[in-house]
Design a protein around this motif. Structure first.
Motif, PDB file in Angstrom:
ATOM      1  N   SER A  15      52.272  -5.220  34.316  1.00  0.00           N
ATOM      2  CA  SER A  15      53.513  -5.206  33.353  1.00  0.00           C
ATOM      3  C   SER A  15      53.553  -3.815  33.066  1.00  0.00           C
ATOM      4  O   SER A  15      52.836  -2.865  32.984  1.00  0.00           O
ATOM      5  CB  SER A  15      53.290  -6.018  32.244  1.00  0.00           C
ATOM      6  OG  SER A  15      52.195  -5.811  31.416  1.00  0.00           O
TER       7      SER A  15
ATOM      8  N   GLY B 147      53.859  -9.167  47.756  1.00  0.00           N
ATOM      9  CA  GLY B 147      54.564  -9.050  46.411  1.00  0.00           C
ATOM     10  C   GLY B 147      54.846  -7.719  46.038  1.00  0.00           C
ATOM     11  O   GLY B 147      55.488  -7.422  44.947  1.00  0.00           O
ATOM     12  N   GLY B 148      54.378  -6.683  47.050  1.00  0.00           N
ATOM     13  CA  GLY B 148      54.915  -5.470  46.511  1.00  0.00           C
ATOM     14  C   GLY B 148      56.314  -5.044  46.380  1.00  0.00           C
ATOM     15  O   GLY B 148      57.016  -5.925  47.212  1.00  0.00           O
ATOM     16  N   GLY B 149      56.637  -3.932  46.137  1.00  0.00           N
ATOM     17  CA  GLY B 149      58.130  -3.627  46.116  1.00  0.00           C
ATOM     18  C   GLY B 149      58.683  -2.267  45.544  1.00  0.00           C
ATOM     19  O   GLY B 149      57.434  -1.608  44.866  1.00  0.00           O
TER      20      GLY B 149
ATOM     21  N   ASP C  55      59.183  -2.239  34.249  1.00  0.00           N
ATOM     22  CA  ASP C  55      59.398  -3.835  34.895  1.00  0.00           C
ATOM     23  C   ASP C  55      57.850  -4.267  35.076  1.00  0.00           C
ATOM     24  O   ASP C  55      56.936  -3.653  35.026  1.00  0.00           O
ATOM     25  CB  ASP C  55      59.841  -3.581  36.266  1.00  0.00           C
ATOM     26  CG  ASP C  55      61.294  -3.489  36.337  1.00  0.00           C
ATOM     27  OD1 ASP C  55      62.189  -3.237  37.233  1.00  0.00           O
ATOM     28  OD2 ASP C  55      61.952  -3.618  35.072  1.00  0.00           O
ATOM     29  N   SER C  56      57.655  -5.685  35.329  1.00  0.00           N
ATOM     30  CA  SER C  56      56.587  -6.255  35.912  1.00  0.00           C
ATOM     31  C   SER C  56      56.674  -6.765  37.247  1.00  0.00           C
ATOM     32  O   SER C  56      57.696  -6.955  38.146  1.00  0.00           O
ATOM     33  CB  SER C  56      56.425  -7.464  35.036  1.00  0.00           C
ATOM     34  OG  SER C  56      56.341  -7.264  33.665  1.00  0.00           O
ATOM     35  N   LEU C  57      55.342  -7.027  37.830  1.00  0.00           N
ATOM     36  CA  LEU C  57      55.329  -7.092  39.191  1.00  0.00           C
ATOM     37  C   LEU C  57      53.988  -8.148  39.420  1.00  0.00           C
ATOM     38  O   LEU C  57      53.054  -7.678  38.858  1.00  0.00           O
ATOM     39  CB  LEU C  57      55.296  -5.988  40.062  1.00  0.00           C
ATOM     40  CG  LEU C  57      55.572  -6.121  41.502  1.00  0.00           C
ATOM     41  CD1 LEU C  57      56.945  -6.611  41.733  1.00  0.00           C
ATOM     42  CD2 LEU C  57      55.519  -4.795  42.209  1.00  0.00           C
ATOM     43  N   ARG C  58      54.060  -9.056  40.237  1.00  0.00           N
ATOM     44  CA  ARG C  58      52.855  -9.770  40.466  1.00  0.00           C
ATOM     45  C   ARG C  58      52.586  -9.766  42.159  1.00  0.00           C
ATOM     46  O   ARG C  58      53.290 -10.213  42.717  1.00  0.00           O
ATOM     47  CB  ARG C  58      52.870 -11.208  40.110  1.00  0.00           C
ATOM     48  CG  ARG C  58      51.465 -12.064  40.043  1.00  0.00           C
ATOM     49  CD  ARG C  58      51.812 -13.587  39.758  1.00  0.00           C
ATOM     50  NE  ARG C  58      52.177 -14.391  40.884  1.00  0.00           N
ATOM     51  CZ  ARG C  58      52.009 -15.679  40.941  1.00  0.00           C
ATOM     52  NH1 ARG C  58      51.122 -16.127  39.978  1.00  0.00           N
ATOM     53  NH2 ARG C  58      52.605 -16.256  41.608  1.00  0.00           N
ATOM     54  N   LEU C  59      51.289  -9.052  42.389  1.00  0.00           N
ATOM     55  CA  LEU C  59      51.001  -9.051  43.647  1.00  0.00           C
ATOM     56  C   LEU C  59      49.790 -10.410  43.886  1.00  0.00           C
ATOM     57  O   LEU C  59      49.231 -11.119  43.113  1.00  0.00           O
ATOM     58  CB  LEU C  59      50.081  -7.976  43.694  1.00  0.00           C
ATOM     59  CG  LEU C  59      50.664  -6.649  43.495  1.00  0.00           C
ATOM     60  CD1 LEU C  59      49.715  -5.458  43.841  1.00  0.00           C
ATOM     61  CD2 LEU C  59      51.983  -6.429  44.305  1.00  0.00           C
TER      62      LEU C  59
ATOM     63  N   GLN D 289      48.619  -9.325  38.048  1.00  0.00           N
ATOM     64  CA  GLN D 289      50.004  -9.339  37.315  1.00  0.00           C
ATOM     65  C   GLN D 289      50.080  -7.977  36.808  1.00  0.00           C
ATOM     66  O   GLN D 289      49.150  -7.517  35.972  1.00  0.00           O
ATOM     67  CB  GLN D 289      49.947 -10.340  36.151  1.00  0.00           C
ATOM     68  CG  GLN D 289      51.103 -10.289  35.151  1.00  0.00           C
ATOM     69  CD  GLN D 289      52.483 -10.630  36.076  1.00  0.00           C
ATOM     70  OE1 GLN D 289      52.454 -11.735  36.689  1.00  0.00           O
ATOM     71  NE2 GLN D 289      53.511 -10.042  35.923  1.00  0.00           N
TER      72      GLN D 289
ATOM     73  N   VAL E 152      53.458  -0.646  46.325  1.00  0.00           N
ATOM     74  CA  VAL E 152      54.276  -0.644  45.043  1.00  0.00           C
ATOM     75  C   VAL E 152      54.890   0.865  44.815  1.00  0.00           C
ATOM     76  O   VAL E 152      53.997   1.604  44.735  1.00  0.00           O
ATOM     77  CB  VAL E 152      53.233  -1.345  43.905  1.00  0.00           C
ATOM     78  CG1 VAL E 152      54.161  -1.181  42.636  1.00  0.00           C
ATOM     79  CG2 VAL E 152      52.875  -2.704  44.267  1.00  0.00           C
TER      80      VAL E 152
ATOM     81  N   VAL F 162      60.342  -1.113  41.941  1.00  0.00           N
ATOM     82  CA  VAL F 162      60.712  -1.547  40.619  1.00  0.00           C
ATOM     83  C   VAL F 162      60.960  -0.432  39.857  1.00  0.00           C
ATOM     84  O   VAL F 162      60.617   0.845  40.104  1.00  0.00           O
ATOM     85  CB  VAL F 162      59.731  -2.586  40.088  1.00  0.00           C
ATOM     86  CG1 VAL F 162      59.500  -3.839  41.114  1.00  0.00           C
ATOM     87  CG2 VAL F 162      58.417  -1.613  39.963  1.00  0.00           C
TER      88      VAL F 162
END
Length: 119
Positions: free
Chosen positions: A84, A8-10, A16-20, A82, A115, A12
């Motif tokens: 945010s 789930g990394g990346g 932004d939000s991201l969920r691992l 999660q 991330v 951004v």
């Protein structure tokens, strides 16, 4: 043996939000807790938070509360982080880990997921 794999990394943008995800591909985890850690470039690895695997009770470092939330779906053998309102200072490799009891150290580790938060 418990085998943890983060995803789930990346890259951004700030805000932004991201969920691992942290999936256990081994036998179902029956230990005490699983946790998230992160390590930014040139810094020590730091604790992000954990979840009591049986009770689902979470513990997140104060500085990240309100932005980071840990959860798990035991039936899927998976834990989530999660995130945010991400900030550039959240840039790090994020690791999940597990420990068998409250007196044990974390000794099951994933390989980490990167991330990167750009400003």
């Amino acid at each position: 043996q418990v085998q943890l794999v983060e995803s789930g990394g990346g890259v951004v943008q700030a805000g932004d939000s991201l969920r691992l995800s942290c999936a256990n591909s081994g036998p179902p985890f029956t230990g005490y807790a699983m946790g998230w850690f992160r390590q930014a470039p040139g810094k020590e690895r730091e604790f992000v938070g954990s979840i009591d695997w049986r009770k689902g009770v979470t513990d997140t470092v104060r500085s990240l509360k309100g932005r980071f939330t840990i959860s798990r779906v035991a039936a899927r053998n998976t834990m989530y982080l999660q995130m945010s309102s991400l900030k550039p200072e959240d840039t790090a490799v994020y690791y999940c880990a597990g420990r068998d009891s409250v007196v044990d150290a974390y000794h099951y580790w994933g390989q980490g997921t990167q991330v990167t938060v750009s400003s």
